[in-house]
Scaffold this motif. Sequence first.
Motif, mmCIF file in Angstrom:
data_model
loop_
_atom_site.group_PDB
_atom_site.id
_atom_site.type_symbol
_atom_site.label_atom_id
_atom_site.label_comp_id
_atom_site.label_asym_id
_atom_site.label_seq_id
_atom_site.Cartn_x
_atom_site.Cartn_y
_atom_site.Cartn_z
ATOM 1 N N GLN A 290 0.845 -1.209 0.000
ATOM 2 C CA GLN A 290 0.000 0.000 0.000
ATOM 3 C C GLN A 290 0.877 1.255 0.000
ATOM 4 O OE1 GLN A 290 -3.136 1.015 -0.318
ATOM 5 N NE2 GLN A 290 -2.540 3.135 0.159
ATOM 6 N N ALA A 291 1.900 1.250 0.823
ATOM 7 C CA ALA A 291 2.785 2.425 0.880
ATOM 8 C C ALA A 291 3.531 2.624 -0.433
ATOM 9 C CB ALA A 291 3.784 2.254 2.027
ATOM 10 N N ALA A 292 3.934 1.529 -1.064
ATOM 11 C CA ALA A 292 4.702 1.626 -2.308
ATOM 12 C C ALA A 292 3.834 2.089 -3.475
ATOM 13 C CB ALA A 292 5.333 0.271 -2.634
ATOM 14 N N LEU A 293 2.605 1.597 -3.533
ATOM 15 C CA LEU A 293 1.743 1.896 -4.686
ATOM 16 C C LEU A 293 0.878 3.133 -4.454
ATOM 17 C CD1 LEU A 293 0.553 -1.690 -5.715
ATOM 18 C CD2 LEU A 293 2.667 -0.487 -6.274
ATOM 19 N N ARG A 294 0.748 3.541 -3.201
ATOM 20 C CA ARG A 294 -0.054 4.717 -2.828
ATOM 21 C C ARG A 294 -1.469 4.619 -3.405
ATOM 22 N NH1 ARG A 294 4.329 8.809 -4.830
ATOM 23 N NH2 ARG A 294 4.883 6.957 -5.964
ATOM 24 N N VAL A 295 -2.087 3.488 -3.192
ATOM 25 C CA VAL A 295 -3.458 3.303 -3.666
ATOM 26 C C VAL A 295 -4.354 4.296 -2.923
ATOM 27 C CG1 VAL A 295 -5.398 1.700 -3.778
ATOM 28 C CG2 VAL A 295 -3.063 0.866 -4.156
ATOM 29 N N GLY A 296 -5.118 5.075 -3.673
ATOM 30 C CA GLY A 296 -5.973 6.083 -3.036
ATOM 31 C C GLY A 296 -5.296 7.434 -2.925
ATOM 32 N N GLY A 297 -4.070 7.535 -3.372
ATOM 33 C CA GLY A 297 -3.378 8.824 -3.354
ATOM 34 C C GLY A 297 -2.375 8.947 -2.230
ATOM 35 N N GLU A 298 -1.730 10.117 -2.184
ATOM 36 C CA GLU A 298 -0.685 10.365 -1.190
ATOM 37 C C GLU A 298 -1.290 10.464 0.213
ATOM 38 O OE1 GLU A 298 2.472 10.535 -1.678
ATOM 39 O OE2 GLU A 298 2.670 10.740 -3.853
ATOM 40 N N VAL A 299 -0.598 9.904 1.183
ATOM 41 C CA VAL A 299 -1.044 10.033 2.573
ATOM 42 C C VAL A 299 -0.626 11.394 3.123
ATOM 43 C CG1 VAL A 299 -0.738 9.131 4.914
ATOM 44 C CG2 VAL A 299 -1.015 7.568 2.986
ATOM 45 N N GLY A 300 0.541 11.824 2.747
ATOM 46 C CA GLY A 300 1.045 13.107 3.237
ATOM 47 C C GLY A 300 2.519 13.200 2.953
ATOM 48 N N PRO A 301 3.098 14.384 3.161
ATOM 49 C CA PRO A 301 4.510 14.553 2.855
ATOM 50 C C PRO A 301 5.393 13.950 3.950
ATOM 51 C CG PRO A 301 3.632 16.567 3.763
ATOM 52 C CD PRO A 301 2.492 15.607 3.685
ATOM 53 N N GLY A 302 6.636 13.760 3.634
ATOM 54 C CA GLY A 302 7.608 13.342 4.636
ATOM 55 C C GLY A 302 7.610 11.857 4.910
ATOM 56 N N ALA A 303 8.588 11.454 5.748
ATOM 57 C CA ALA A 303 8.726 10.049 6.112
ATOM 58 C C ALA A 303 7.767 9.707 7.246
ATOM 59 C CB ALA A 303 10.167 9.779 6.538
ATOM 60 N N ARG A 304 7.360 8.471 7.286
ATOM 61 C CA ARG A 304 6.442 8.048 8.360
ATOM 62 C C ARG A 304 6.633 6.563 8.653
ATOM 63 N NH1 ARG A 304 3.612 8.268 3.723
ATOM 64 N NH2 ARG A 304 2.442 6.400 3.155
ATOM 65 N N ARG A 305 6.178 6.181 9.842
ATOM 66 C CA ARG A 305 6.252 4.779 10.251
ATOM 67 C C ARG A 305 4.898 4.317 10.759
ATOM 68 N NH1 ARG A 305 9.088 4.718 15.130
ATOM 69 N NH2 ARG A 305 11.074 4.844 14.041
ATOM 70 N N THR A 306 4.495 3.130 10.322
ATOM 71 C CA THR A 306 3.292 2.487 10.844
ATOM 72 C C THR A 306 3.729 1.270 11.650
ATOM 73 O OG1 THR A 306 2.016 3.144 8.898
ATOM 74 C CG2 THR A 306 1.113 1.357 10.236
ATOM 75 N N LEU A 307 3.252 1.182 12.887
ATOM 76 C CA LEU A 307 3.523 -0.016 13.694
ATOM 77 C C LEU A 307 2.188 -0.661 14.032
ATOM 78 C CD1 LEU A 307 5.909 -1.559 15.231
ATOM 79 C CD2 LEU A 307 4.891 -0.562 17.277
ATOM 80 N N PHE A 308 2.037 -1.909 13.610
ATOM 81 C CA PHE A 308 0.770 -2.625 13.776
ATOM 82 C C PHE A 308 0.977 -3.785 14.743
ATOM 83 C CE2 PHE A 308 -2.726 -5.391 12.879
ATOM 84 C CZ PHE A 308 -3.759 -4.575 12.417
#
Lengths: 372, 93
Positions: free
Chosen positions: A213-231
């Motif tokens: 999802q992060a690589a393909l950006r399905v649905g468009g950009e989440v936002g600028p800059g680097a980010r981390r998701t921890l699940f």
Amino acid sequence: MNRDRYLRQQGVEGLDVDRLRAMRVAVVGAGAIGNEVVKNLVLMGVGAVDVHDFDRVEIHNLTRSVFLRESDVGAGKARAVVDRASAIDPNVHLRAVEGDAWRTLRLADVERLDVVICAVDNVEARMRLSQLAMLAGVDLVNAGIDSRYASVEVFPHGSADPHACFECHLPESAYRKVAERYSCGWLRRSMLAEDKVATTAITASVAGALAVQAALRVGGEVGPGARRTLFDTRTGACTVVSLGRNASCPGCAPLSPRPRRVAAGGDWRRALALHAADADAVLLSDPLIFDYACTGCGTTPHAAGYVGRRADEFDDRIMRCAACGQLAARVDIRSEAAVDDLLQLYGDALPPAKYMLAKVGEPGAVCIDLEE
Amino acid sequence: MGLPQEYKLSIRTADQTRRAELALSPQQTGAEIIQSAVDHWALPTDADYTLVNVTQGRAVKPNETLDEAGANAGDVLEVQPVLVAGGGARGVI
């Protein structure tokens, strides 16, 4: 190509099937996460996927790797994954690249990618891929797991805006662990047991989904800059945080401003003279052995076999002198070198490194690509 | 206006089994706070950790003070594991 295959994706807001078809992605690591990432990329109909891994399939991989079978044990992971993934969608151009990704991924090749997905097994490999992605100006998605959590970080190195790199938030303890793998700075310890981290198919599949999802950006950009998701796969809890740039980061500070890549064209001296004539020292992508001598007996019986070569070709056993048997060899290994010393050692020959950086930190910084 | 003498913050582990309410100096760095948590809660030392400000949705850099990180009283900090395994047998590269 039968476009009906992608019919159910065409109604997804922000999903451009043609954009995905034009994308080229490298997946580094064909382990548990890599399997899930490749599966998702192929199902999504991404145009081209290169799968990099040097490793061979072992029996314990089979509990977490969707493409691997018992008959694959002993075979190359990248090849096995690509062979099976090809059956999902023959329209996706899949390529297996077997070998050390640091050696097989040339900077010029990385520049032609849309994104690199890092699914490797140790922090050192992640640092190196981060360097390649930064130098190439290509987005990096970094995925990691343990037995409970899945973590996915996005580093938009394709963006000109200042942003964090993989190392900006890395704790000192991670560097200490990397250093423990080496003796005398650069020689890998020969008797070091590697830690095995417990992982599951559950955390791998979550990481694989988030990474794609992060690589393909399905649905468009989440936002600028680097980010981390921890699940947290046990509770379903999830945190998403922005990662700010660390001005003193050992990973990206030397690459700011980003050095302009120029091809050595087989002649590093000419490239240096053309693009950084006033540089008197360079940073090397790979530590090189500049000198070797035994301080015990004073002989240099094997110097010719070591000097001029990459330090990562050897481990700390070369510290024992073959002539006198003493653990007394002095090995001069450098990752930064004076241009004069490089000239003395290599003359017109190409140093055995990926690249050298000159005028680091200056507006005219250059990366001389020794592989092109 | 000077710095506040201390921030009253909550800190927890990612699995939320350990929590504490703390008064921390604005000059404490992310690395110092993580080390305190590892020591106090006897967290596994074979893992590496990173600190995030859950309330503000941003990570605190190891060398960044709470003040520099823009922490506010009442914020929730979380000590998260740094995950570097990919689920292969050995390292790649």
